[in-house]
Design a protein around this motif. Structure first.
Motif, PDB file in Angstrom:
ATOM      1  N   LYS B 126       0.836  -1.212   0.000  1.00 42.59           N
ATOM      2  CA  LYS B 126       0.000   0.000   0.000  1.00 42.59           C
ATOM      3  C   LYS B 126       0.869   1.259   0.000  1.00 42.59           C
ATOM      4  O   LYS B 126       1.944   1.258   0.605  1.00 42.59           O
ATOM      5  CB  LYS B 126      -0.876  -0.001   1.259  1.00 42.59           C
ATOM      6  N   PRO B 127       0.403   2.334  -0.618  1.00 36.83           N
ATOM      7  CA  PRO B 127       1.178   3.572  -0.609  1.00 36.83           C
ATOM      8  C   PRO B 127       1.388   4.084   0.831  1.00 36.83           C
ATOM      9  O   PRO B 127       0.507   3.904   1.680  1.00 36.83           O
ATOM     10  CB  PRO B 127       0.306   4.559  -1.388  1.00 36.83           C
ATOM     11  N   GLU B 128       2.547   4.686   1.047  1.00 37.69           N
ATOM     12  CA  GLU B 128       2.863   5.215   2.376  1.00 37.69           C
ATOM     13  C   GLU B 128       3.070   6.726   2.266  1.00 37.69           C
ATOM     14  O   GLU B 128       3.768   7.205   1.359  1.00 37.69           O
ATOM     15  CB  GLU B 128       4.144   4.551   2.911  1.00 37.69           C
ATOM     16  N   TYR B 129       2.461   7.479   3.165  1.00 27.68           N
ATOM     17  CA  TYR B 129       2.580   8.939   3.153  1.00 27.68           C
ATOM     18  C   TYR B 129       3.207   9.373   4.473  1.00 27.68           C
ATOM     19  O   TYR B 129       2.771   8.927   5.533  1.00 27.68           O
ATOM     20  CB  TYR B 129       1.198   9.579   2.997  1.00 27.68           C
ATOM     21  N   ARG B 130       4.211  10.232   4.378  1.00 25.64           N
ATOM     22  CA  ARG B 130       4.885  10.649   5.614  1.00 25.64           C
ATOM     23  C   ARG B 130       5.049  12.169   5.661  1.00 25.64           C
ATOM     24  O   ARG B 130       5.235  12.828   4.636  1.00 25.64           O
ATOM     25  CB  ARG B 130       6.284  10.018   5.707  1.00 25.64           C
ATOM     26  N   ILE B 131       5.013  12.688   6.865  1.00 22.94           N
ATOM     27  CA  ILE B 131       5.376  14.091   7.086  1.00 22.94           C
ATOM     28  C   ILE B 131       6.402  14.097   8.212  1.00 22.94           C
ATOM     29  O   ILE B 131       6.233  13.419   9.220  1.00 22.94           O
ATOM     30  CB  ILE B 131       4.142  14.982   7.390  1.00 22.94           C
ATOM     31  N   ARG B 132       7.499  14.788   7.995  1.00 23.45           N
ATOM     32  CA  ARG B 132       8.598  14.709   8.952  1.00 23.45           C
ATOM     33  C   ARG B 132       9.232  16.077   9.208  1.00 23.45           C
ATOM     34  O   ARG B 132       9.346  16.901   8.316  1.00 23.45           O
ATOM     35  CB  ARG B 132       9.649  13.694   8.461  1.00 23.45           C
ATOM     36  N   ALA B 133       9.619  16.301  10.460  1.00 24.56           N
ATOM     37  CA  ALA B 133      10.244  17.581  10.838  1.00 24.56           C
ATOM     38  C   ALA B 133      11.580  17.272  11.500  1.00 24.56           C
ATOM     39  O   ALA B 133      11.673  16.367  12.338  1.00 24.56           O
ATOM     40  CB  ALA B 133       9.355  18.331  11.812  1.00 24.56           C
ATOM     41  N   ARG B 134      12.619  17.997  11.109  1.00 25.07           N
ATOM     42  CA  ARG B 134      13.961  17.677  11.598  1.00 25.07           C
ATOM     43  C   ARG B 134      14.728  18.940  11.966  1.00 25.07           C
ATOM     44  O   ARG B 134      14.589  19.968  11.310  1.00 25.07           O
ATOM     45  CB  ARG B 134      14.725  16.939  10.500  1.00 25.07           C
ATOM     46  N   ILE B 135      15.526  18.836  13.004  1.00 21.02           N
ATOM     47  CA  ILE B 135      16.441  19.932  13.319  1.00 21.02           C
ATOM     48  C   ILE B 135      17.847  19.341  13.446  1.00 21.02           C
ATOM     49  O   ILE B 135      18.024  18.266  14.026  1.00 21.02           O
ATOM     50  CB  ILE B 135      16.001  20.716  14.582  1.00 21.02           C
ATOM     51  N   ALA B 136      18.823  19.997  12.843  1.00 19.14           N
ATOM     52  CA  ALA B 136      20.214  19.520  12.886  1.00 19.14           C
ATOM     53  C   ALA B 136      21.110  20.646  13.376  1.00 19.14           C
ATOM     54  O   ALA B 136      20.890  21.818  13.055  1.00 19.14           O
ATOM     55  CB  ALA B 136      20.654  19.065  11.501  1.00 19.14           C
ATOM     56  N   LEU B 137      22.110  20.279  14.162  1.00 20.32           N
ATOM     57  CA  LEU B 137      23.018  21.265  14.737  1.00 20.32           C
ATOM     58  C   LEU B 137      24.457  20.825  14.498  1.00 20.32           C
ATOM     59  O   LEU B 137      24.779  19.650  14.644  1.00 20.32           O
ATOM     60  CB  LEU B 137      22.726  21.339  16.246  1.00 20.32           C
ATOM     61  N   GLN B 138      25.285  21.753  14.099  1.00 23.21           N
ATOM     62  CA  GLN B 138      26.705  21.438  13.846  1.00 23.21           C
ATOM     63  C   GLN B 138      27.588  22.382  14.645  1.00 23.21           C
ATOM     64  O   GLN B 138      27.401  23.593  14.623  1.00 23.21           O
ATOM     65  CB  GLN B 138      26.982  21.595  12.356  1.00 23.21           C
ATOM     66  N   LYS B 139      28.548  21.803  15.377  1.00 26.77           N
ATOM     67  CA  LYS B 139      29.438  22.623  16.214  1.00 26.77           C
ATOM     68  C   LYS B 139      30.871  22.122  16.059  1.00 26.77           C
ATOM     69  O   LYS B 139      31.139  20.955  16.308  1.00 26.77           O
ATOM     70  CB  LYS B 139      28.981  22.501  17.684  1.00 26.77           C
ATOM     71  N   HIS B 157      17.772  15.608  15.273  1.00 25.84           N
ATOM     72  CA  HIS B 157      16.562  15.051  15.880  1.00 25.84           C
ATOM     73  C   HIS B 157      15.433  15.165  14.859  1.00 25.84           C
ATOM     74  O   HIS B 157      15.209  16.241  14.307  1.00 25.84           O
ATOM     75  CB  HIS B 157      16.227  15.832  17.155  1.00 25.84           C
ATOM     76  N   GLU B 158      14.752  14.063  14.621  1.00 23.72           N
ATOM     77  CA  GLU B 158      13.677  14.089  13.630  1.00 23.72           C
ATOM     78  C   GLU B 158      12.452  13.340  14.123  1.00 23.72           C
ATOM     79  O   GLU B 158      12.561  12.295  14.765  1.00 23.72           O
ATOM     80  CB  GLU B 158      14.171  13.470  12.312  1.00 23.72           C
ATOM     81  N   MET B 159      11.280  13.895  13.843  1.00 24.16           N
ATOM     82  CA  MET B 159      10.002  13.251  14.174  1.00 24.16           C
ATOM     83  C   MET B 159       9.273  12.967  12.870  1.00 24.16           C
ATOM     84  O   MET B 159       9.185  13.849  12.014  1.00 24.16           O
ATOM     85  CB  MET B 159       9.121  14.192  15.001  1.00 24.16           C
ATOM     86  N   ASP B 169       1.582   5.609  12.204  1.00 25.22           N
ATOM     87  CA  ASP B 169       2.690   5.323  13.127  1.00 25.22           C
ATOM     88  C   ASP B 169       3.552   6.567  13.316  1.00 25.22           C
ATOM     89  O   ASP B 169       3.544   7.476  12.489  1.00 25.22           O
ATOM     90  CB  ASP B 169       3.549   4.171  12.593  1.00 25.22           C
ATOM     91  N   LEU B 170       4.266   6.549  14.413  1.00 23.28           N
ATOM     92  CA  LEU B 170       5.157   7.651  14.759  1.00 23.28           C
ATOM     93  C   LEU B 170       6.574   7.105  14.803  1.00 23.28           C
ATOM     94  O   LEU B 170       6.801   5.996  15.285  1.00 23.28           O
ATOM     95  CB  LEU B 170       4.745   8.184  16.140  1.00 23.28           C
ATOM     96  N   ASP B 171       7.501   7.883  14.294  1.00 19.39           N
ATOM     97  CA  ASP B 171       8.892   7.444  14.201  1.00 19.39           C
ATOM     98  C   ASP B 171       9.761   8.562  14.775  1.00 19.39           C
ATOM     99  O   ASP B 171       9.556   9.731  14.447  1.00 19.39           O
ATOM    100  CB  ASP B 171       9.184   7.234  12.701  1.00 19.39           C
ATOM    101  N   LEU B 172      10.701   8.195  15.614  1.00 17.83           N
ATOM    102  CA  LEU B 172      11.581   9.192  16.224  1.00 17.83           C
ATOM    103  C   LEU B 172      13.021   8.836  15.861  1.00 17.83           C
ATOM    104  O   LEU B 172      13.415   7.672  15.964  1.00 17.83           O
ATOM    105  CB  LEU B 172      11.395   9.146  17.753  1.00 17.83           C
ATOM    106  N   ARG B 173      13.778   9.820  15.430  1.00 18.91           N
ATOM    107  CA  ARG B 173      15.172   9.558  15.038  1.00 18.91           C
ATOM    108  C   ARG B 173      16.118  10.492  15.771  1.00 18.91           C
ATOM    109  O   ARG B 173      15.890  11.700  15.833  1.00 18.91           O
ATOM    110  CB  ARG B 173      15.352   9.735  13.529  1.00 18.91           C
ATOM    111  N   LEU B 174      17.180   9.909  16.301  1.00 20.11           N
ATOM    112  CA  LEU B 174      18.222  10.688  16.979  1.00 20.11           C
ATOM    113  C   LEU B 174      19.567  10.287  16.382  1.00 20.11           C
ATOM    114  O   LEU B 174      19.892   9.106  16.339  1.00 20.11           O
ATOM    115  CB  LEU B 174      18.241  10.382  18.485  1.00 20.11           C
ATOM    116  N   LEU B 175      20.303  11.261  15.910  1.00 18.16           N
ATOM    117  CA  LEU B 175      21.586  10.957  15.273  1.00 18.16           C
ATOM    118  C   LEU B 175      22.698  11.744  15.954  1.00 18.16           C
ATOM    119  O   LEU B 175      22.552  12.939  16.207  1.00 18.16           O
ATOM    120  CB  LEU B 175      21.570  11.348  13.789  1.00 18.16           C
TER     121      LEU B 175
END
Lengths: 178, 219
Positions: B126-139, B157-159, B169-175
């Motif tokens: 089945k087709p999958e639709y996603r919406i995702r928000a991410r913030i990245a920081l570089q130091k 960090h991405e949701m 479903d909800l997906d959380l990403r930490l890198l």
């Protein structure tokens, strides 16, 4: 004016900066900063640019970021104070003639007289926006010219004469965007 | 150091609660360049290989993603990107359309980028639709500006919200990555990419990836 602008326009700012320990700072520069900051913490940086090597000290005084530049043997260069509020119209005249569109990213007030800077800093400098002339504006801006948007650094006197204009080389942000 | 400590703390607490854990490696190459004025392109090739799953060490090549994105940078520094990604998983092919908005800016000591992305995946299921928000920081590890031949820290960090059929479903990403800037156009990054999903049905699954990437810019 136009010929000068074209010549200055071709310059590109490339700079290497790294933090150094206070032990590596010439005594004359260290003493100057100590007379302002007493025993409060400051950070020292070594900068290598196309226009030579400098030492820079950065600290927050009140709620404003300050940086003091010295040459490699510790002779005073200038003090820069990052302004929070600025009136874009005060410097719009030279910028309007150089760019199709422009937007200020950072505006710093630059003082080049060592003694005057010392007096102002020791008096607390609660409101840098109200410092009397003479001073320079060091402005980092986004400028559009020939359909190309780039970041530039411009140095203007308080009477809006341009001392230099140069492009700031930008790094790719692909690692943050993808 | 504070950022690393915070990251480890969050990471540990979530992994300990996971019902299922998979891990492996995610090597990737990212190529970017300017097409004309404010128009640029980005190509990313990434492969996914499992090393640990079903509570056992088990090497299993999983899939390869090939993504192409074209971006236009507006005057206010917001970048609008549109792209297509092909996913090759054994004999199956999936097609993903991508739309994203990004804005990157610098503070006195670090660089921040936020990203809002939507994507739609079409393939055998089945087709999958996603919406995702991410913030990245570089130091950078040293000083405030990143120089050539210098190391830096990158935290992301991405949701994600995804819908497949009627299942949400909800997906959380930490890198957490350590990067090395080789020169003006090349970077290497290596680190940990942790992904947690199946939040909604309370069957939390964690994926822990060791990632190594090479970024090259051909302006």
């Amino acid at each position: 004016m136009l010929i000068t602008s074209v010549k200055l326009y071709s310059q590109v700012k490339t700079e290497k900066e790294y933090e150094i320990f206070k032990d590596s700072v010439p005594k004359v520069a260290y003493d100057y900063v100590q007379s302002i900051r007493k025993k409060k913490k400051v950070k020292w940086y070594h900068e290598e640019g196309s226009d030579g090597t400098r030492l820079e000290c950065k600290f927050k005084l009140g709620s404003f970021w300050h940086s003091i530049e010295f040459d490699s043997i510790g002779q005073f260069g200038d003090v820069e104070i990052q302004l929070k509020k600025y009136n874009e119209t005060t410097i719009s005249h030279p910028l309007d003639s150089l760019f199709e569109k422009w937007r200020i990213l950072k505006c710093q007030l630059q003082l080049t007289n060592s003694q005057r800077a010392l007096e102002l800093l020791n008096n607390g400098m609660k409101n840098p926006e109200s410092i009397a002339e003479p001073f320079n504006y060091e402005v980092e801006l986004l400028g559009k010219k020939d359909n190309s948007i780039k970041v530039y650094e411009i140095l203007l006197t308080s009477s809006r004469d341009m001392l230099f204009l140069r492009e700031i080389q930008q790094n790719s942000n692909a690692n943050l965007e993808f | 150091m504070r950022y690393i400590f915070f990251f480890i703390l969050v990471f540990n607490s979530i992994v300990c609660n996971a019902q299922e854990t998979q891990s492996g490696i995610l090597p990737f190459i990212n190529l970017s360049g300017q097409i004309q004025n404010e128009l640029s392109f980005n190509v990313k090739i990434e492969s996914r290989q499992f090393l640990y799953q079903d509570k056992a060490l088990d090497y299993d090549y999983n899939l390869t993603d090939i993504g192409n994105v074209i971006s236009y940078k507006f005057w206010n520094a917001i970048k609008l990107s549109m792209g297509y990604m092909l996913r090759i998983e054994g004999d199956n092919f999936e097609h993903r359309s991508i739309q994203q908005l990004t804005k990157t800016f610098s503070t006195n000591s670090f660089k921040v980028s936020w990203r809002l992305r939507t994507d739609q995946t079409f393939g055998a299921s089945k087709p999958e639709y996603r919406i995702r928000a991410r913030i990245a920081l570089q130091k950078p590890f040293n000083g405030n500006e990143l120089n050539n031949k210098e190391y830096y820290l990158k935290l992301t960090h991405e949701m994600l919200n995804d819908w497949k059929g009627r299942v949400h479903d909800l997906d959380l990403r930490l890198l957490g990555f350590v990067g090395y800037k080789l020169d003006d156009n090349q970077r290497l990054e290596f680190g940990v990419d942790t992904r947690f999903d199946k939040f909604i049905n309370n069957e939390l699954r964690s994926n822990i990836w060791g990632s190594i990437g090479y970024y090259v810019n051909i302006d």
